[in-house]
Design a protein around this motif. Structure first.
Motif, PDB file in Angstrom:
ATOM      1  N   LEU A   1      13.276  58.812   7.662  1.00  0.00           N
ATOM      2  CA  LEU A   1      14.716  59.089   8.435  1.00  0.00           C
ATOM      3  C   LEU A   1      14.695  58.252   9.889  1.00  0.00           C
ATOM      4  O   LEU A   1      15.646  57.521  10.129  1.00  0.00           O
ATOM      5  CB  LEU A   1      14.913  60.469   8.845  1.00  0.00           C
ATOM      6  N   LEU A   2      13.559  58.077  10.478  1.00  0.00           N
ATOM      7  CA  LEU A   2      13.435  57.290  11.569  1.00  0.00           C
ATOM      8  C   LEU A   2      13.607  55.837  11.523  1.00  0.00           C
ATOM      9  O   LEU A   2      14.377  55.200  12.090  1.00  0.00           O
ATOM     10  CB  LEU A   2      11.888  57.637  12.267  1.00  0.00           C
ATOM     11  N   VAL A   3      13.060  55.413  10.314  1.00  0.00           N
ATOM     12  CA  VAL A   3      12.916  53.992  10.125  1.00  0.00           C
ATOM     13  C   VAL A   3      14.451  53.752   9.621  1.00  0.00           C
ATOM     14  O   VAL A   3      15.166  52.388  10.059  1.00  0.00           O
ATOM     15  CB  VAL A   3      12.042  53.691   8.787  1.00  0.00           C
ATOM     16  N   LEU A   4      14.940  54.537   9.004  1.00  0.00           N
ATOM     17  CA  LEU A   4      16.656  54.307   8.493  1.00  0.00           C
ATOM     18  C   LEU A   4      17.489  54.221  10.045  1.00  0.00           C
ATOM     19  O   LEU A   4      18.297  53.392   9.963  1.00  0.00           O
ATOM     20  CB  LEU A   4      17.046  55.440   7.721  1.00  0.00           C
ATOM     21  N   MET A   5      17.298  55.231  10.740  1.00  0.00           N
ATOM     22  CA  MET A   5      17.836  55.375  11.872  1.00  0.00           C
ATOM     23  C   MET A   5      17.812  53.944  12.761  1.00  0.00           C
ATOM     24  O   MET A   5      18.640  53.562  13.356  1.00  0.00           O
ATOM     25  CB  MET A   5      17.521  56.346  12.810  1.00  0.00           C
ATOM     26  N   THR A   6      16.337  53.346  12.840  1.00  0.00           N
ATOM     27  CA  THR A   6      16.172  52.231  13.584  1.00  0.00           C
ATOM     28  C   THR A   6      16.913  51.046  12.992  1.00  0.00           C
ATOM     29  O   THR A   6      17.411  50.333  13.563  1.00  0.00           O
ATOM     30  CB  THR A   6      14.688  52.130  13.732  1.00  0.00           C
ATOM     31  N   LEU A   7      16.775  51.015  11.735  1.00  0.00           N
ATOM     32  CA  LEU A   7      17.604  49.956  10.986  1.00  0.00           C
ATOM     33  C   LEU A   7      19.072  49.842  11.178  1.00  0.00           C
ATOM     34  O   LEU A   7      19.730  48.819  11.238  1.00  0.00           O
ATOM     35  CB  LEU A   7      17.206  50.002   9.290  1.00  0.00           C
ATOM     36  N   MET A   8      19.720  50.993  11.150  1.00  0.00           N
ATOM     37  CA  MET A   8      20.941  51.260  11.284  1.00  0.00           C
ATOM     38  C   MET A   8      21.389  50.981  12.887  1.00  0.00           C
ATOM     39  O   MET A   8      22.373  50.385  13.017  1.00  0.00           O
ATOM     40  CB  MET A   8      21.411  52.767  10.970  1.00  0.00           C
ATOM     41  N   ALA A   9      20.524  51.220  13.665  1.00  0.00           N
ATOM     42  CA  ALA A   9      20.995  50.701  15.111  1.00  0.00           C
ATOM     43  C   ALA A   9      20.776  49.419  15.427  1.00  0.00           C
ATOM     44  O   ALA A   9      21.640  48.669  16.024  1.00  0.00           O
ATOM     45  CB  ALA A   9      19.741  51.577  16.035  1.00  0.00           C
ATOM     46  N   LEU A  10      19.879  48.784  14.696  1.00  0.00           N
ATOM     47  CA  LEU A  10      19.716  47.188  14.642  1.00  0.00           C
ATOM     48  C   LEU A  10      20.633  46.774  13.969  1.00  0.00           C
ATOM     49  O   LEU A  10      21.406  45.737  14.646  1.00  0.00           O
ATOM     50  CB  LEU A  10      18.425  46.709  14.121  1.00  0.00           C
TER      51      LEU A  10
END
Length: 237
Positions: free
Chosen positions: A44-53
């Motif tokens: 989930l953290l990786v997904l949120m980071t990718l979405m923010a980028l």
């Protein structure tokens, strides 16, 4: 006499082993569940980071595309102003500096042609506005301005060392244009100061206009990558 006690003890041992087994299985299941929860949290953290980028990249692209469209519109309008200056100059006999307009309103009013009762419109109202500056006001450039000297240098570099040639009908003004010596590569190596130029426009006759935006451009105009160095003039067009 000892055997019943032994049987009882054996039963207790078996019961204890079963209890330990059931506890171990629950512990293993809990451990697996915790492990899965941990993996899910990391994912989930990786997904949120990718979405923010992705959101940051998309915002940057939208901003750049918006600026690009404003710059295209500025070039379109600026060249219309240059054409209007040419038309005005010709209508006044193309007799040097005295045939140039002195303010934007003269271009908006149009020109009077022989045997016509109505003035000919030579500039749209929208083109009289600079889309790159908050004030919407073009900066008027006099023929003797050093800005023209910079333009000549930029155009010379852009054409591979060949200085621009003034049009025949502007020959009377050619001598007034500042010339640059020791022409070198003028490609920008730094960042434009940003903001806007609030200085006064040229008073009196003007031969071109430029934006008041002092920002770097997304696109280039004859190799020039700063808004306030784009001079729209008919003398070389």
């Amino acid at each position: 006499m000892d055997q019943p006690a032994t049987s009882n003890q054996s039963a207790q041992v078996v019961k204890a082993q079963r209890h330990v087994g059931r506890y171990s299985q629950r512990a293993i299941r809990a451990q697996n569940t915790n492990g899965e929860s941990g993996y899910a949290m990391v994912a989930l953290l990786v997904l949120m980071t990718l979405m923010a980028l992705f959101a940051m990249s998309a915002t940057s692209n939208v901003k750049q595309q918006t600026q690009r469209e404003h710059e295209k519109e500025a070039i379109f309008r600026g060249e219309q102003v240059a054409d209007a200056i040419r038309s005005y100059y010709r209508s006044r006999g193309a007799q040097g500096v005295n045939s140039l307009p002195t303010n934007m309103d003269q271009l908006l009013e149009g020109i009077q042609l022989p045997n016509r009762t109505k003035r000919l419109q030579i500039l749209r109202t929208a083109a009289a506005k600079d889309p790159l500056s908050s004030s919407g006001e073009w900066k008027l450039i006099a023929p003797t301005s050093q800005d023209f000297g910079e333009l000549v240098k930029n155009l010379t570099v852009y054409s591979g060392g060949v200085p621009p040639t003034p049009r025949n009908d502007f020959a009377a003004l050619a001598a007034m244009i500042p010339r640059m010596t020791n022409v070198l590569d003028t490609k920008s190596t730094g960042t434009a100061p940003g903001g806007e130029d609030n200085s006064e426009s040229a008073s009196g006759p003007f031969l071109g206009v430029t934006s008041r935006s002092q920002r770097n451009s997304v696109i280039t105009y004859y190799g020039i990558d700063r808004h306030d160095e784009w001079i729209f003039t008919p003398i070389f067009r």
